[in-house]
Design a protein around this motif. Structure first.
Motif, PDB file in Angstrom:
ATOM      1  N   ARG A   1      -4.231   4.080  -0.434  1.00  0.00           N
ATOM      2  CA  ARG A   1      -5.369   3.181  -0.616  1.00  0.00           C
ATOM      3  C   ARG A   1      -5.888   3.165  -2.049  1.00  0.00           C
ATOM      4  O   ARG A   1      -6.342   2.126  -2.526  1.00  0.00           O
ATOM      5  CB  ARG A   1      -6.479   3.475   0.382  1.00  0.00           C
ATOM      6  CG  ARG A   1      -7.133   4.799   0.202  1.00  0.00           C
ATOM      7  CD  ARG A   1      -8.244   4.992   1.214  1.00  0.00           C
ATOM      8  NE  ARG A   1      -8.307   6.422   1.485  1.00  0.00           N
ATOM      9  CZ  ARG A   1      -8.396   6.952   2.661  1.00  0.00           C
ATOM     10  NH1 ARG A   1      -8.463   6.211   3.717  1.00  0.00           N
ATOM     11  NH2 ARG A   1      -8.435   8.248   2.809  1.00  0.00           N
TER      12      ARG A   1
ATOM     13  N   PHE B   1     -12.102   0.401   2.275  1.00  0.00           N
ATOM     14  CA  PHE B   1     -11.197  -0.022   1.212  1.00  0.00           C
ATOM     15  C   PHE B   1     -11.940  -0.877   0.180  1.00  0.00           C
ATOM     16  O   PHE B   1     -11.800  -0.670  -1.025  1.00  0.00           O
ATOM     17  CB  PHE B   1      -9.993  -0.801   1.764  1.00  0.00           C
ATOM     18  CG  PHE B   1      -9.092  -1.286   0.676  1.00  0.00           C
ATOM     19  CD1 PHE B   1      -8.209  -0.417   0.055  1.00  0.00           C
ATOM     20  CD2 PHE B   1      -9.149  -2.599   0.239  1.00  0.00           C
ATOM     21  CE1 PHE B   1      -7.401  -0.843  -0.987  1.00  0.00           C
ATOM     22  CE2 PHE B   1      -8.344  -3.036  -0.799  1.00  0.00           C
ATOM     23  CZ  PHE B   1      -7.459  -2.152  -1.407  1.00  0.00           C
TER      24      PHE B   1
ATOM     25  N   ARG C   1       0.826  -1.210   0.000  1.00  0.00           N
ATOM     26  CA  ARG C   1       0.000   0.000   0.000  1.00  0.00           C
ATOM     27  C   ARG C   1       0.855   1.252   0.000  1.00  0.00           C
ATOM     28  O   ARG C   1       1.385   1.627   1.034  1.00  0.00           O
ATOM     29  CB  ARG C   1      -0.911   0.000   1.226  1.00  0.00           C
ATOM     30  CG  ARG C   1      -1.958  -1.076   1.188  1.00  0.00           C
ATOM     31  CD  ARG C   1      -2.835  -1.030   2.400  1.00  0.00           C
ATOM     32  NE  ARG C   1      -3.646   0.180   2.392  1.00  0.00           N
ATOM     33  CZ  ARG C   1      -4.822   0.284   2.976  1.00  0.00           C
ATOM     34  NH1 ARG C   1      -5.326  -0.743   3.614  1.00  0.00           N
ATOM     35  NH2 ARG C   1      -5.502   1.399   2.934  1.00  0.00           N
TER      36      ARG C   1
ATOM     37  N   ARG D   1     -12.235   0.664   8.316  1.00  0.00           N
ATOM     38  CA  ARG D   1     -11.169   0.878   7.334  1.00  0.00           C
ATOM     39  C   ARG D   1     -11.229  -0.154   6.208  1.00  0.00           C
ATOM     40  O   ARG D   1     -11.092   0.179   5.037  1.00  0.00           O
ATOM     41  CB  ARG D   1      -9.791   0.784   8.004  1.00  0.00           C
ATOM     42  CG  ARG D   1      -9.421   1.974   8.834  1.00  0.00           C
ATOM     43  CD  ARG D   1      -8.075   1.712   9.495  1.00  0.00           C
ATOM     44  NE  ARG D   1      -7.678   2.790  10.331  1.00  0.00           N
ATOM     45  CZ  ARG D   1      -6.679   3.629  10.062  1.00  0.00           C
ATOM     46  NH1 ARG D   1      -5.984   3.480   8.956  1.00  0.00           N
ATOM     47  NH2 ARG D   1      -6.374   4.597  10.880  1.00  0.00           N
TER      48      ARG D   1
ATOM     49  N   ALA E   1      -6.103  -0.097  -4.308  1.00  0.00           N
ATOM     50  CA  ALA E   1      -7.401  -0.485  -4.870  1.00  0.00           C
ATOM     51  C   ALA E   1      -7.276  -0.745  -6.372  1.00  0.00           C
ATOM     52  O   ALA E   1      -7.876  -1.698  -6.896  1.00  0.00           O
ATOM     53  CB  ALA E   1      -8.452   0.587  -4.592  1.00  0.00           C
TER      54      ALA E   1
END
Length: 127
Positions: A35, A75, A32, A71, A39
């Motif tokens: 985010r 996500f 990561r 969270r 994604a």
């Protein structure tokens, strides 16, 4: 039906693939940077493997359970996945995955994270 399991962490996302509910394997973890970038990486995997089911781990029974649940669900919403998503308790999957790796390979390379995602699939589909 192809399924993708995610073990979403703050630094890495463990990823595992299940093909036709018969064969499961860990994939390379997604690191990561942020985010949205993570994604996009997961969206590409969904496309590449023609995923129709997401299995997402959420840690239960810890003091940070509510925060982590929010969270992780946020996500997952970034994935714009319009098929079935199942959230499952992933408590101790990371610890179990780490115990399966040799003591010599305890690097933070994402392999344990993807192994944890693999264990989620293995348990869910009883493989």
């Amino acid at each position: 039906m192809n399924a993708l399991a995610l073990d979403v962490g703050l630094k890495r996302i463990g990823v595992a693939l299940c093909i036709n509910k018969t064969v499961a394997m860990p994939l390379d973890a997604v690191f990561r940077k942020n985010r949205n970038s993570a994604a996009q990486d997961i969206k590409q995997l969904i496309k590449d493997y023609n995923i129709s089911f997401l299995l997402v781990g959420i840690p239960k029974g810890f003091s940070s359970e509510q925060e982590m649940s929010l969270r992780i669900k946020h996500f997952v919403s970034l994935l714009d996945f319009d098929k079935e998503v199942k959230f499952v308790d992933e408590s101790f999957s990371s610890k179990n995955a780490a115990s399966l790796r040799s003591k010599a390979s305890k690097k933070k390379d994402g392999k344990s994270d993807s192994l944890a995602a693999y264990l989620l699939l293995k348990d869910y589909f009883a493989l």
